[in-house]
Write a protein that holds these residues in place. Sequence first.
Motif, PDB file in Angstrom:
ATOM      1  N   GLN A 161     -91.725 -34.361  -1.745  1.00 33.76           N
ATOM      2  CA  GLN A 161     -91.078 -33.057  -1.750  1.00 33.76           C
ATOM      3  C   GLN A 161     -91.763 -32.058  -2.681  1.00 33.76           C
ATOM      4  O   GLN A 161     -91.837 -30.869  -2.357  1.00 33.76           O
ATOM      5  CB  GLN A 161     -89.602 -33.227  -2.127  1.00 33.76           C
ATOM      6  N   ILE A 162     -92.270 -32.505  -3.815  1.00 31.80           N
ATOM      7  CA  ILE A 162     -92.957 -31.589  -4.738  1.00 31.80           C
ATOM      8  C   ILE A 162     -94.227 -31.049  -4.088  1.00 31.80           C
ATOM      9  O   ILE A 162     -94.521 -29.850  -4.157  1.00 31.80           O
ATOM     10  CB  ILE A 162     -93.297 -32.279  -6.073  1.00 31.80           C
ATOM     11  N   THR A 163     -94.967 -31.921  -3.413  1.00 30.75           N
ATOM     12  CA  THR A 163     -96.180 -31.483  -2.721  1.00 30.75           C
ATOM     13  C   THR A 163     -95.831 -30.520  -1.596  1.00 30.75           C
ATOM     14  O   THR A 163     -96.530 -29.522  -1.378  1.00 30.75           O
ATOM     15  CB  THR A 163     -96.954 -32.691  -2.168  1.00 30.75           C
ATOM     16  N   ALA A 164     -94.749 -30.799  -0.885  1.00 35.25           N
ATOM     17  CA  ALA A 164     -94.311 -29.904   0.195  1.00 35.25           C
ATOM     18  C   ALA A 164     -93.981 -28.519  -0.356  1.00 35.25           C
ATOM     19  O   ALA A 164     -94.302 -27.496   0.260  1.00 35.25           O
ATOM     20  CB  ALA A 164     -93.101 -30.493   0.911  1.00 35.25           C
ATOM     21  N   MET A 165     -93.354 -28.466  -1.528  1.00 42.01           N
ATOM     22  CA  MET A 165     -93.067 -27.178  -2.166  1.00 42.01           C
ATOM     23  C   MET A 165     -94.369 -26.475  -2.562  1.00 42.01           C
ATOM     24  O   MET A 165     -94.517 -25.256  -2.385  1.00 42.01           O
ATOM     25  CB  MET A 165     -92.203 -27.380  -3.412  1.00 42.01           C
ATOM     26  N   ALA A 166     -95.306 -27.225  -3.128  1.00 46.54           N
ATOM     27  CA  ALA A 166     -96.578 -26.646  -3.574  1.00 46.54           C
ATOM     28  C   ALA A 166     -97.356 -26.082  -2.391  1.00 46.54           C
ATOM     29  O   ALA A 166     -97.832 -24.939  -2.428  1.00 46.54           O
ATOM     30  CB  ALA A 166     -97.403 -27.706  -4.301  1.00 46.54           C
ATOM     31  N   PHE A 167     -97.486 -26.872  -1.331  1.00 45.91           N
ATOM     32  CA  PHE A 167     -98.216 -26.411  -0.151  1.00 45.91           C
ATOM     33  C   PHE A 167     -97.505 -25.222   0.500  1.00 45.91           C
ATOM     34  O   PHE A 167     -98.148 -24.267   0.956  1.00 45.91           O
ATOM     35  CB  PHE A 167     -98.366 -27.546   0.861  1.00 45.91           C
ATOM     36  N   GLY A 168     -96.170 -25.271   0.571  1.00 49.57           N
ATOM     37  CA  GLY A 168     -95.422 -24.162   1.153  1.00 49.57           C
ATOM     38  C   GLY A 168     -95.609 -22.871   0.380  1.00 49.57           C
ATOM     39  O   GLY A 168     -95.732 -21.786   0.960  1.00 49.57           O
ATOM     40  N   SER A 169     -95.664 -22.979  -0.942  1.00 47.53           N
ATOM     41  CA  SER A 169     -95.852 -21.798  -1.778  1.00 47.53           C
ATOM     42  C   SER A 169     -97.259 -21.229  -1.633  1.00 47.53           C
ATOM     43  O   SER A 169     -97.450 -20.011  -1.585  1.00 47.53           O
ATOM     44  CB  SER A 169     -95.573 -22.155  -3.239  1.00 47.53           C
ATOM     45  N   LEU A 170     -98.255 -22.113  -1.570  1.00 51.87           N
ATOM     46  CA  LEU A 170     -99.618 -21.653  -1.309  1.00 51.87           C
ATOM     47  C   LEU A 170     -99.690 -20.915   0.027  1.00 51.87           C
ATOM     48  O   LEU A 170    -100.273 -19.830   0.130  1.00 51.87           O
ATOM     49  CB  LEU A 170    -100.577 -22.852  -1.277  1.00 51.87           C
ATOM     50  N   TYR A 171     -99.104 -21.517   1.032  1.00 51.06           N
ATOM     51  CA  TYR A 171     -99.089 -20.939   2.383  1.00 51.06           C
ATOM     52  C   TYR A 171     -98.453 -19.550   2.351  1.00 51.06           C
ATOM     53  O   TYR A 171     -98.944 -18.603   2.976  1.00 51.06           O
ATOM     54  CB  TYR A 171     -98.313 -21.874   3.305  1.00 51.06           C
ATOM     55  N   ALA A 172     -97.330 -19.422   1.632  1.00 55.31           N
ATOM     56  CA  ALA A 172     -96.612 -18.152   1.587  1.00 55.31           C
ATOM     57  C   ALA A 172     -97.486 -17.042   1.011  1.00 55.31           C
ATOM     58  O   ALA A 172     -97.552 -15.940   1.564  1.00 55.31           O
ATOM     59  CB  ALA A 172     -95.336 -18.308   0.765  1.00 55.31           C
ATOM     60  N   TYR A 173     -98.143 -17.325  -0.109  1.00 58.26           N
ATOM     61  CA  TYR A 173     -98.989 -16.300  -0.722  1.00 58.26           C
ATOM     62  C   TYR A 173    -100.238 -16.025   0.119  1.00 58.26           C
ATOM     63  O   TYR A 173    -100.759 -14.913   0.116  1.00 58.26           O
ATOM     64  CB  TYR A 173     -99.392 -16.724  -2.135  1.00 58.26           C
ATOM     65  N   GLU A 174    -100.700 -17.034   0.824  1.00 48.57           N
ATOM     66  CA  GLU A 174    -101.917 -16.863   1.615  1.00 48.57           C
ATOM     67  C   GLU A 174    -101.662 -16.102   2.909  1.00 48.57           C
ATOM     68  O   GLU A 174    -102.499 -15.301   3.341  1.00 48.57           O
ATOM     69  CB  GLU A 174    -102.525 -18.234   1.931  1.00 48.57           C
ATOM     70  N   TYR A 175    -100.474 -16.290   3.530  1.00 46.23           N
ATOM     71  CA  TYR A 175    -100.261 -15.746   4.879  1.00 46.23           C
ATOM     72  C   TYR A 175     -99.030 -14.846   5.036  1.00 46.23           C
ATOM     73  O   TYR A 175     -98.953 -14.093   6.013  1.00 46.23           O
ATOM     74  CB  TYR A 175    -100.149 -16.892   5.891  1.00 46.23           C
ATOM     75  N   LEU A 176     -98.071 -14.903   4.112  1.00 44.21           N
ATOM     76  CA  LEU A 176     -96.818 -14.165   4.314  1.00 44.21           C
ATOM     77  C   LEU A 176     -96.668 -12.930   3.445  1.00 44.21           C
ATOM     78  O   LEU A 176     -95.687 -12.207   3.574  1.00 44.21           O
ATOM     79  CB  LEU A 176     -95.618 -15.089   4.072  1.00 44.21           C
ATOM     80  N   ILE A 177     -97.597 -12.695   2.548  1.00 44.49           N
ATOM     81  CA  ILE A 177     -97.540 -11.522   1.688  1.00 44.49           C
ATOM     82  C   ILE A 177     -98.792 -10.686   1.958  1.00 44.49           C
ATOM     83  O   ILE A 177     -99.901 -11.232   1.949  1.00 44.49           O
ATOM     84  CB  ILE A 177     -97.488 -11.920   0.200  1.00 44.49           C
ATOM     85  N   PRO A 178     -98.664  -9.391   2.219  1.00 45.19           N
ATOM     86  CA  PRO A 178     -97.452  -8.574   2.182  1.00 45.19           C
ATOM     87  C   PRO A 178     -96.451  -8.985   3.267  1.00 45.19           C
ATOM     88  O   PRO A 178     -96.837  -9.395   4.358  1.00 45.19           O
ATOM     89  CB  PRO A 178     -97.964  -7.151   2.431  1.00 45.19           C
ATOM     90  N   SER A 179     -95.175  -8.817   2.955  1.00 45.57           N
ATOM     91  CA  SER A 179     -94.119  -9.166   3.899  1.00 45.57           C
ATOM     92  C   SER A 179     -94.160  -8.231   5.107  1.00 45.57           C
ATOM     93  O   SER A 179     -94.457  -7.046   4.986  1.00 45.57           O
ATOM     94  CB  SER A 179     -92.755  -9.074   3.226  1.00 45.57           C
ATOM     95  N   GLN A 180     -93.892  -8.780   6.268  1.00 46.37           N
ATOM     96  CA  GLN A 180     -93.864  -8.008   7.505  1.00 46.37           C
ATOM     97  C   GLN A 180     -92.615  -8.389   8.289  1.00 46.37           C
ATOM     98  O   GLN A 180     -92.033  -9.448   8.070  1.00 46.37           O
ATOM     99  CB  GLN A 180     -95.105  -8.314   8.351  1.00 46.37           C
ATOM    100  N   GLU A 181     -92.224  -7.508   9.190  1.00 45.33           N
ATOM    101  CA  GLU A 181     -91.070  -7.827  10.027  1.00 45.33           C
ATOM    102  C   GLU A 181     -91.389  -9.010  10.928  1.00 45.33           C
ATOM    103  O   GLU A 181     -90.561  -9.905  11.117  1.00 45.33           O
ATOM    104  CB  GLU A 181     -90.674  -6.605  10.863  1.00 45.33           C
ATOM    105  N   TYR A 182     -92.620  -9.012  11.478  1.00 42.32           N
ATOM    106  CA  TYR A 182     -93.083 -10.124  12.309  1.00 42.32           C
ATOM    107  C   TYR A 182     -94.567 -10.338  12.038  1.00 42.32           C
ATOM    108  O   TYR A 182     -95.300  -9.389  11.767  1.00 42.32           O
ATOM    109  CB  TYR A 182     -92.879  -9.839  13.802  1.00 42.32           C
ATOM    110  N   PHE A 183     -94.995 -11.600  12.108  1.00 41.54           N
ATOM    111  CA  PHE A 183     -96.397 -11.938  11.926  1.00 41.54           C
ATOM    112  C   PHE A 183     -97.040 -12.176  13.289  1.00 41.54           C
ATOM    113  O   PHE A 183     -96.536 -12.966  14.098  1.00 41.54           O
ATOM    114  CB  PHE A 183     -96.532 -13.178  11.041  1.00 41.54           C
TER     115      PHE A 183
END
Length: 705
Positions: A161-183
């Motif tokens: 679970q800790i690794t899943a959180m780490a990878f998810g957070s990396l993914y978020a900064y890499e692909y989800l920011i800046p925030s958009q209504e739809y990707f």
Amino acid sequence: MQNYYENKFESLVSEFGSQIAKEKIVQDLLYKSSQPKSGSFKNKFDMFWQSSFIRLLTIDDVKSKNYILALSQYIRFNFVDKYICLNYLKLDVQSFILAVRHSGIILHSDHHSWHILKEIEQDLNNEILSIFFQTVEHLQLQYKHRLEIYEDIKNRLSIGQITAMAFGSLYAYEYLIPSQEYFEYLPYQFDKIEKNSPETVWKAFDEIVKTSRKNTKKLTDQSIALALKIKLMPFLIGDGMTLLLKEQYELYKKLVAIKIEIINYKRNVLESFSFDNQVNYELKNSELIYVNTQEEKDYWSEKNSLLINYWLGIGTEKLLNSDAKYSIINTGENLEANAIALSKALGIQEQLAQVYGITEFNIGNQKLDVYETMITMTLSQAHYLKDHIEKFMSLLPHSANNLHALTQLTIHGFVIGENRMPFTFAKLEDKIKRMSSWIKGSSNTIKKKKMDQILNFWSCDLYDEVDDSTFQQKPFYKIDDFIFQFPWLTAYQNLNTAMINYVRKLHKNRSELRTETDNIELNLAEKFKNAGFRVFCQYQPLDREIGEIDLIAIYENHVIVAEVKSTYIKSSIQEIYEYRNFTLSKAAYQLSKKVTHVRDEFLNQHFENIEDVKIHSWIIDTTLEFDHQYFDKHLKISMDEVIISLNGNTDFINFIVDGLFDMEKENNTVDPIQFIDDIENDRFWKYQVGNYDNFMNRMMSTLNV
């Protein structure tokens, strides 16, 4: 021996005749609150469909909405009787197919009714029915195929679970920011043309974390630090990067992609086919044909956005008129962010009180102050937005890519002695100590106790097998003595929706619900009184069959009869379908009886001449779905619209944009006749939505100055 429905049907035939009796008996089945005793039958649907009057049904009967709905529930809850289904099919195949769709069993390929239904298909040899069952089987196999891909990737990845959180957070900064209504596109996206919302991606993260491998040993600072050193830091500083770690992160991206596809497929294909009559799939010559004849746009998102701004405006006014403003007056460059956070908390507190009747949280026998609970989230949101997301955004133009900017943000945190990593964590006791200053109390001990309860309120214990909350309701994770938070999630979270669904969906069976419903009705009655109406709230007719009438409001020769409902904000097509066909249809069924009573028994007690009296029957609910549609001649409207109109704040967006919002303005006087006319002609929303783009552009211009 006759059952309840046979006896009731005979009584209805005697009073109304056979045809009307058939219409009323199915309404009794679907919408009557009291349940008949099942006896030897499996449930009331089984009893109904085995009644002798079923043989009297005609093709027009089985094509009707209520009989299709009744059969769908029979299929959903029973081991169906083959001959009942065959007799229905002889009358109309398409209506039978609709009943199977609306039963929801397409989402469950192992449902017990499929065995009999497939026997029927073989016996009947009907082309239309056969094509339908082939189509269903194809869709179910496609879904199963996606689940198998997911399980294969998950087993190959096999992360904790800790690794899943780490990878998810990396993914978020890499692909989800800046925030958009739809990707438009995400890594390894299964459907190349699918537009995915941030909420869909967050839901995928949430499900992956919760189903990843649990720790076998108790977490410590050292074990978390080691996990981050091995799984997260190599992506930020380069040291320790291995081919295996790169492959793991790529597998994680594939896992997210297929999980998103599963979420989308379940909603947009299986749920749509099951519960949306405008959507149809048909397998012809091995080709899947898709048809979507959607109705006109309902403007739900625009309306919801406007309401969030309204309650923020209410919160801002409350802040300016309260002592709470003095708590942030010396916060320097954080003043504006803190002011917005407190306004948001006060606005949500007011929304919960006025619209949902909630004045305190009572969850798990713990009573929490609404405002204190909310500022824990709104101040966290302000912090993450300013110190994490905005700082990250400022670094992006000077960085090679998003991960490089994240590295700069993390290093900046090290320099100033603060955690600016892509996800944060702290021991519960440390977090309580740090955040307890936000809470009122006579001593530090009381403050810490309150904060402990509030953090428990917001935290999903990943080791609690019975906690079925979502990230939207509980955005913090708890493992052992540690709390984990995600800046990219908290910063953008819709807290109005999160809070409403926490108390109305996650804890929908609370004992306080009756009191809250009473509060809603009494608050609404008070607003009608203030507008000049003569009001009868929670009126009890002598005839108990009528049931309590939530609200009767009289002005001159106009009489409003209202059925008040309160529910949560829907997130699935099935929830929306069930809301329409059970909650609203039942409300209309109940309201019809109440309007009849008001017309026949109530009016002559209050009017000398009832010939000119005009009755307005409204279903007032806390949701925006099916807004301003009629259900059996009763108008469904939203609670927010009624409250805002009765507050005299129909032009609230202009006041917010111009910085003049004031709940106590003299122009808040309401003309009761105009109010009724505006509601019934949908002028409130036509004005708000018609000017939505202009409002939003002006608001953005104001914020950018």
